[in-house]
Structures are given as C-alpha cells and as structure tokens.
Design a protein around this motif. Structure first.
Motif, short mmCIF file in Angstrom:
data_model
loop_
_atom_site.label_atom_id
_atom_site.label_comp_id
_atom_site.label_asym_id
_atom_site.label_seq_id
_atom_site.Cartn_x
_atom_site.Cartn_y
_atom_site.Cartn_z
N LYS A 18 0.83 -1.21 0.00
CA LYS A 18 0.00 0.00 0.00
C LYS A 18 0.87 1.26 0.00
O LYS A 18 0.55 2.26 -0.67
CB LYS A 18 -0.91 -0.01 1.22
CG LYS A 18 -1.83 1.20 1.31
CD LYS A 18 -2.70 1.13 2.56
CE LYS A 18 -3.60 2.36 2.68
NZ LYS A 18 -4.44 2.32 3.89
N SER A 19 1.98 1.21 0.73
CA SER A 19 2.83 2.41 0.89
C SER A 19 3.56 2.79 -0.40
O SER A 19 3.84 3.96 -0.64
CB SER A 19 3.86 2.19 2.00
OG SER A 19 3.21 1.98 3.24
N LYS A 21 2.41 2.19 -3.43
CA LYS A 21 1.44 2.14 -4.52
C LYS A 21 1.63 3.26 -5.54
O LYS A 21 1.51 3.06 -6.75
CB LYS A 21 0.02 2.18 -3.95
CG LYS A 21 -1.07 1.96 -4.98
CD LYS A 21 -2.43 1.90 -4.29
CE LYS A 21 -3.55 1.64 -5.31
NZ LYS A 21 -4.87 1.59 -4.67
N LEU A 22 1.94 4.46 -5.04
CA LEU A 22 2.05 5.63 -5.94
C LEU A 22 3.50 6.03 -6.19
O LEU A 22 3.78 7.16 -6.60
CB LEU A 22 1.30 6.82 -5.33
CG LEU A 22 -0.21 6.60 -5.12
CD1 LEU A 22 -0.82 7.83 -4.45
CD2 LEU A 22 -0.91 6.31 -6.44
N THR A 23 4.42 5.09 -5.99
CA THR A 23 5.85 5.38 -6.21
C THR A 23 6.36 4.59 -7.42
O THR A 23 5.72 3.62 -7.85
CB THR A 23 6.67 5.00 -4.97
OG1 THR A 23 6.63 3.58 -4.80
CG2 THR A 23 6.12 5.68 -3.72
N ALA A 26 6.43 0.69 -7.33
CA ALA A 26 5.21 -0.12 -7.33
C ALA A 26 5.23 -1.16 -8.45
O ALA A 26 4.80 -2.30 -8.26
CB ALA A 26 4.00 0.79 -7.46
N ASN A 30 4.82 -4.57 -6.51
CA ASN A 30 3.40 -4.75 -6.22
C ASN A 30 3.01 -6.23 -6.21
O ASN A 30 2.43 -6.74 -5.24
CB ASN A 30 2.55 -3.98 -7.25
CG ASN A 30 1.07 -4.03 -6.92
OD1 ASN A 30 0.67 -3.76 -5.79
ND2 ASN A 30 0.25 -4.39 -7.89
#
Length: 442
Positions: A18-19, A21-23, A26, A30
């Motif tokens: 989750k942490s 996810k936007l990096t 990911a 993921n």
C-alpha cells in the motif's frame, strides 16, 4: 501461539504494498508483495495440515518472517521503511524462543505453566510493531513536512538567487555606466584644464612668433644690403652681412621650435593618456606649466600680477613617468595656487603681494632616491576641517561653474596610484599652502 507471526507477515506485505502504490517502485514490487501476503495465508493452512505440532509450525513461520525481513532490509526501495521492518525482530525472537522452549519441555508437567507468559510476550512484541508503525508514521509525516518545507525553501532560494543574479547584472551595467561617466568626467576635466592653458599658450606662443617675424624682417633688410654690397664688389662686407643673416636664421629656428613645442604640448595635454612611462626632465615640465598657468590667469584678469619664484635643481635626474599625466597634475596645482593668491588679493587689496613658488630637489628615503617638487603659495590656506576632503572626487571650494572637483582627485590617482608617489599638504589658514609631490626616481 504462532498466529501473531502469520498475521505480522501478512500485514507487513500488505502495508508495504500500500505504501509504495504511488511510487516508481510499485511496478517492481506490487505483485511480489501481493504474493507474499497470499502465500502467508496459504502457508498458514498448509503447515497446519502437514505439521501437526504448533511449536514446529511457530518456529517455521518465524524463520520465514526472518527471511523476508532480512531480504527487505537489503533492498534500497524499502530503505525508508527500515523502522517498520526492524520492528519485527522482537516478535521473531520471542516466537522462536517460546516455541523452542515449549518443544523442549512439552513432556514436563510444568511446561504449560508458562504458556500465558509466552503468549503475553508475543502479544507485546506484536503490539511493539504497531507502536513502531505509529511512531514511524509520525516520523514520516515530520519528514514529509520537512521535505515540503525544504522544497519551499529551495524555491525561495532559487527565486532569491535569480533576484540576486538580476541585481548583480543590473549593478554590473550600472558600474559600466559609471565607468563611462567617469571617463567622460575625466575628459571634461582635461578639457577644463586645457581651457586654462589656452590663454597662457596664446601669450606664450606670441613671444616666439614675434621673434620669428622680427628676425625675418631684419633678415630681409640684410639680404637687400648684402645684394648692394655684392653689386659694389665688397665681398668682405657681404660675408659679414651673410653671417648676421645666418645668426638671425638660427634665432628664427630656435623660436620656431619653441612655438612648435608649445603647440605639441597643448595637443599632448588634450588627448588621452598613453600610460607609457618614459625618462622625463621634471624641471622642463614644471617650468613650462608654471608660466602657462600664470599667463592663463592673467588673460582673464590683466590686473593680476604675482611674483613667480623658481628653484629648480639643475642636477635633478630624469624620472621614469607618463609626462603627459604628471604635467596635468602640475598644471592643476599651479592653477589652484594662482587662484588662491588671486582670491586673497581681491579680498585684501593692493597691499597684498601674491607669490607662488615652485622648487625641485632630490631626497633620500628608506625606499631610495625620490624627486620632490613643491608648489607653495601665500594664499588664504586650507582649513583643517576640509584638508582630508580635498582629494575626494567632486569636492571643491570654488564657486559653482569654476571647478569640477576632480582636479585633485585625478592628481592623487596619477601620483599615488599610477606612479607610486606621494602628495603631502602643509597649510596654515591665512598664510598659504604647500603641496609636496614626491616621485620615485628609479
């Protein structure tokens, strides 16, 4: 007893997933992290079926958690989650020790006495993870705030740097403009001093021209007489007249060169300096400009008369200098001296006798031999309050329109900065002033 270990592994994989996810990480992590979470659930049921011993099951899942933690610590993408990852070590240690002890003492009656203690220990270790996660969130929040503030400061610094750069460029342009203005003012000062010279030059050049004209007329008359004597056949008398004509021509040449020197000096004074130092006779320059400055003032006021005193050392050696610039300094000094005695004469009247003196000599200093030239007047003198200011640019005691305020400033630059000399001032109010210039000889 091993439930907390499975849950910790599952939550670790899901939280990391989750942490990031936007990096950019990911795309790489993921699916692996999702696989770890699903594998944890599958492993829970698989080990429960194939390993009936809870203690062994607990040790296995603890070692799996240890392997995952060690792997994640080596990955740079999870560097910022180091606090969360390290928080799992207490749970791993407690799980391994508790299950190992339980496994070793399971045949003893007191083995179940400490079950509650081991469960409590695992619960505390599991709670430690959440406590560290909460702390980590605060730290990350603070780091985020610091990062945002850093970005703001970088933006401000960039804006300020751009502003300073613009100001620096503007200052550079201003400096260029000031330098151009300074050059113009210096040229104006040169032209102003040239104006002072004009009348004196007109007077000085008239004398040799008068000699040239007079000796030319006399020579014409002598030629006529010589022709008459030659017609009579008196060769001796004709030769005597020819000798007189030759002498007159020598005088014409001498005064012609004198006029030519005055004109060349005027042209040299008016043009820009070449800054080339050459051996120069200081006495010649001093005597030349001394008389030109005097006659320049007399051209403005024919009633003005002053006693001119010259004490020039005939043994003064040549000095390596820019004669054009040093001549400009002397002209300025002489002009100021005559101006001072002229103003005092206007105030006092006929009883006052203006006097200006110029003298040169060789002096010995710790640095070696130096040439000294002194310009002395019996004018009104310079008050102590302004003595330190008269060398400053644009400072003048003359009325508006009679001085640029740059003469002494330029003189200081020429003597002190360009020629490594000195300018000293001795003055008493009401008695007069002395300007003493020293220049290195060697």
């Amino acid at each position: 007893m091993h439930f907390f270990t499975y849950l910790a592994l599952f939550l670790l994989a899901m939280r990391l997933r989750k942490s990031i996810k936007l990096t950019p990480a990911a795309a790489k992590w993921n699916m692996p992290l999702y696989g770890v979470a699903l594998g944890t659930v599958g492993l829970f049921f698989l080990l429960d079926d194939f390993i009936p011993s809870d203690e062994v099951n607990g040790i296995v899942i603890a070692l799996v958690l240890l392997g995952v933690v060690q792997f994640l610590k080596r990955e740079p993408d999870f560097e910022r989650f180091r606090v969360l990852i390290n928080a799992h070590y207490p749970l791993i240690v407690v799980a391994v020790v508790a299950n190992a002890v339980e496994l070793a003492t399971q045949n003893f009656e007191f083995s179940h006495t400490y079950d509650n203690y081991w469960q409590t220990a695992q619960l505390v270790a599991f709670g430690w993870i959440f406590l560290r996660v909460a702390t980590s969130k605060k730290q990350q929040s603070e780091l985020k705030r610091i990062s945002e503030r850093k970005d703001e400061l970088e933006i401000l610094v960039a804006a300020r740097t751009a502003e300073i750069t613009q100001q620096r460029n503007e200052l550079q342009e201003t400096v260029k403009e000031l330098q151009a203005t300074q050059a113009q003012l210096i040229q104006q000062e040169k032209l102003a001093s040239l104006g002072e010279l004009t009348a004196g030059i007109a007077h000085e050049i008239q004398n040799p021209l008068n000699f040239v004209n007079n000796f030319s007329e006399v020579s014409m008359e002598l030629i006529e007489e010589m022709e008459e004597e030659m017609a009579k056949g008196d060769i001796e008398e004709a030769n005597a007249i020819a000798a007189d004509i030759k002498q007159n021509l020598e005088k014409i040449r001498h005064h012609g060169k004198r006029a030519d020197g005055i004109v060349k000096g005027m042209l040299q004074h008016s043009r820009a300096s070449s800054n080339v130092k050459e051996p120069t006779n200081l006495n010649t320059i001093a005597d030349e400009y001394f008389r030109l400055a005097y006659h320049g003032l007399r051209a403005k006021d024919k009633s003005f008369n002053a006693e001119l005193v010259s004490n020039l050392d005939p043994n003064l050696p040549s000095i390596n200098m820019v004669s054009q610039d040093v001549g400009r300094v002397l002209l300025n000094m002489f002009t100021n001296a005559f101006y001072a005695v002229h103003q005092k004469q206007k105030i006092i009247g006929g009883d006052f006798k203006p006097r200006v003196e110029v003298s040169t000599r060789t002096i010995v200093t710790p640095k070696g031999q130096e040439a000294e030239i002194m310009i002395k007047d019996n004018g009104s003198g310079i008050p102590d309050a302004i003595k330190d200011k008269i060398m400053q640019p644009f400072f003048t005691t003359k009325p508006a329109g009679e001085g640029t305020g740059l003469g002494l400033s330029l003189s200081y630059d020429i003597i002190v900065k360009a020629h490594k000399g000195h300018i000293n001032i001795n003055s008493k109010v009401g008695e007069g002033s002395e300007f003493i210039i020293t220049l290195p000889i060697a």
